[in-house]
Design a protein around this motif. Structure first.
Motif: not given
Lengths: 91, 550
Positions: B399-403, B432-435, B440-443
């Motif tokens: 998850n580096l750099g992700l939400i 909540h945003f574990n997936n 990735k979709e959020i970026g």
């Protein structure tokens, strides 16, 4: 220490000097259990303030403070609740 | 990595002894708390909500496996089996006993570590880019310069009682991975007409008055850096306010005087006070650089193993970046596993990581200001084996750099200053945003959470910043948008009235809906969209939706 107090009933709390752990003033001295703590009426604050100053001088505690209780006798603020019960998260 | 000189060893050993003596005098009542407090703070020892807290310096974020093992040992023997990596490349223990702190400091000194310059109104631990020395576009490795500044600043008699704390960050390339522009002094190594020197920024900071640093010098030859720093610090010492703690940081001085006036005072001090003894000659520079040479990496054509495993592939995509030496990679280890407090590592994880670093990365570990770790030199062909070992330790979250890669301060769970909890908010976001695909979709998106206005969780520079407040006894969370800690640094704007803990995730979803609505293509990240459409659109969508819901 008692300047900004609101409410009617309080506990006297502090951190133990040597360990840093949270303690409450009871009829037999300091305890880590708040349930044993003496409930202090607002007009008794001065007396317990003096006690805390003496206990600080004896190098038993540091950072004494009064913990406010609500009408039901429970600790009122979240900060004091966390201080009493410990962290709210799993490590 | 830097090795202590005999003088360094002597300084640290005598400091431990000195503090042991101070602790004994405190216990015996020969020092009052008022007298003792500044002394313990000079050794990184705070009193927090539940206990003492010891902050240990990890200079410029560099750790050896031996040091990490020692930290794990201390966590087990003197604390509760874990430590917390902070936003300034330090590690904190939350439960040490006062009487045992001198022993802890002695243990640390045995592996060339200490807790000096982690508190008090002095020049703090110098921080840097966690990828220092590893990337191709770097002008020069900033770590030797951090060490040169460290040597100059430690116990500097004039700068041990500054008006307030003082933070310096040094980077060696255009990309800012050290939040350099929100430091009291930010140094960027640049090249001009084939000469390497420093571009210097001053007066950045967060806290209750967030300000982006202003450029004070376009270019300074390397040899002059200590004289110039001395000129800035002297000006601050002379002109900075000591009557009001909230106005004592250098950023306030720079703002009140204006950068032009401040610059002229600094330049005046620079020409008046500069002395030859502080000029750094090429031999000394060379000597310090000698400590920071790369391990013996031979360029090769080793490829990253390709496996039919989605988790592994996601991790490679998200957490692994190329090393400047062909055939090697830089592995970023997320300390943001689902449901775990950001930046925390258990002693078992530390011990395992020490072994892993010996096996895969020349015993080196780096600590990032975003509360993650790095294995700097991993051979490409070992990446699958490494991933398997990290996964066992719950250290392979992609998850580096992700939400879900949130920065987060300890908040009211630990901190005596906090006005709200922050770790539970981070945990809610990570659940909540574990997936991974959803993330990735959020970026790319930086969420940064602070439990009070002091901003240890860097909320001001989060793309989405969250500030925990106390509203009439209830925790409440104010959202800021558009902040950045990178080379395009910006302070986020408050979007509107704050949210309860229960409404916060919905609010973030609404903000993301606005972002998705205006996103033009895959590379159009949150910050770009925010800068294009402005806060009004986000505000309208966010509060209209909440009004309708109510």
């Amino acid at each position: 220490m008692a300047k900004k107090l609101q409410g009617e009933t309080f506990l006297l709390s502090a951190n133990e000097l040597r360990s840093g752990k949270v303690v409450f003033f009871t009829s037999t001295g300091w305890s880590s259990s708040s349930s044993e703590a003496i409930k202090i009426k607002v007009d008794e604050i001065e007396k317990y303030e003096e006690i805390s100053i003496k206990e600080e001088k004896k190098c038993i505690i540091i950072s004494p403070k009064f913990v406010e209780l609500d009408e039901a006798g429970n600790i009122r603020t979240l900060r004091d609740k966390i201080r009493n019960s410990g962290i709210t998260i799993k490590i | 990595m830097y090795k202590y000189s005999d003088i360094d060893k002597k300084i640290i050993a005598s400091r431990v002894k000195q503090f042991e003596n101070q602790v004994n005098r405190r216990i015996e009542g020969r020092l009052t708390e008022e007298e003792f407090k500044p002394l313990r703070l000079m050794n990184g020892l705070y009193l927090q909500l539940h206990a003492y807290m010891l902050r240990i310096a990890i200079p410029y974020g560099e750790l050896s496996s031996k040091q990490l093992r020692k930290i794990a040992f201390i966590a087990d023997k003197y604390d509760r089996g874990y430590g917390h990596f902070t936003t300034r490349q330090n590690i904190q223990f939350n439960w040490p006993k006062l009487l045992e702190v001198p022993e802890i400091l002695r243990e640390l000194s045995s592996v060339e570590m200490h807790a000096i310059q982690t508190s008090g109104n002095c020049i703090r631990n110098i921080s840097s880019d966690h990828l220092a020395g590893l990337t191709l576009n770097e002008i020069e490795d900033p770590r030797p310069w951090c060490e040169i500044i460290r040597k100059w600043s430690t116990f500097h008699p004039e700068f041990s009682f500054l008006p307030r704390k003082f933070k310096i960050a040094v980077i060696g390339c255009t990309e800012d991975r050290a939040a350099m522009l929100v430091h009291d002094i930010g140094l960027r190594i640049i090249k001009r007409k084939n000469q390497v020197g420093f571009e210097i920024f001053v007066g950045g900071g967060q806290g209750r008055t967030p300000i982006i640093g202003k450029k004070i010098r376009d270019f300074l030859p390397k040899k002059d850096i200590l004289n110039y720093l001395e000129a800035i610090l002297t000006t601050y010492n002379q002109e900075g306010r000591r009557d009001n703690i909230y106005k004592a940081r250098i950023k306030i001085l720079v703002r009140e005087l204006g950068i032009e006036k401040f610059r002229s005072l600094v330049e005046e001090n620079f020409s008046k006070l500069s002395n030859k003894e502080l000029e750094i000659d090429d031999k000394s520079i060379e000597e310090i650089f000698g400590f920071f040479r790369l391990p013996p990496l031979k360029p090769n054509t080793n490829q990253i193993p390709s496996k039919n495993n989605h988790e592994y592939q996601n991790w490679i995509k998200q957490n692994v970046i190329p090393h400047k030496i062909q055939g090697y990679s830089i592995v970023q280890i997320s300390l943001k596993a689902p449901k775990k407090p950001p930046g925390d590592a258990t002693s078992n994880q530390m011990i395992a990581l020490a072994e892993i670093s010996e096996k895969f990365s020349f015993s080196e570990i780096r600590v990032t200001h975003e509360q993650n770790l790095v294995l700097p030199h991993v051979s490409n062909d070992e990446l699958f084996n490494l991933w398997n070992q990290l996964k066992i330790q719950n250290l392979a979250t992609p998850n580096l750099g992700l939400i879900t890669d949130t920065i987060c301060c300890p908040g009211m769970d630990y901190c005596a200053l906090a006005t709200a909890r922050s770790i539970p908010i981070s945990q809610k976001i990570s659940s909540h945003f574990n997936n991974y695909l959803k993330q990735k979709e959020i970026g790319d998106l930086k969420i940064k959470i602070s439990g009070c206005i002091n901003a240890c969780g860097h909320h001001h520079v989060g793309n989405i910043g969250i500030l925990g407040l106390d509203r009439k006894g209830q925790e409440s969370y104010q959202i800021t948008l558009g902040g950045s800690a990178k080379e395009d640094a910006a302070i986020g704007e408050i979007v509107g009235p704050s949210f309860s803990e229960n409404d916060l995730i919905d609010a973030i979803e609404k903000i993301l809906d606005t972002y998705k609505k205006h996103k033009r293509n895959k590379s159009d990240d949150f910050l770009s969209v925010f800068r294009r459409i402005g806060i009004k659109e986000f505000k309208k969508d966010l509060y209209d939706n909440f009004t309708k819901k109510a």
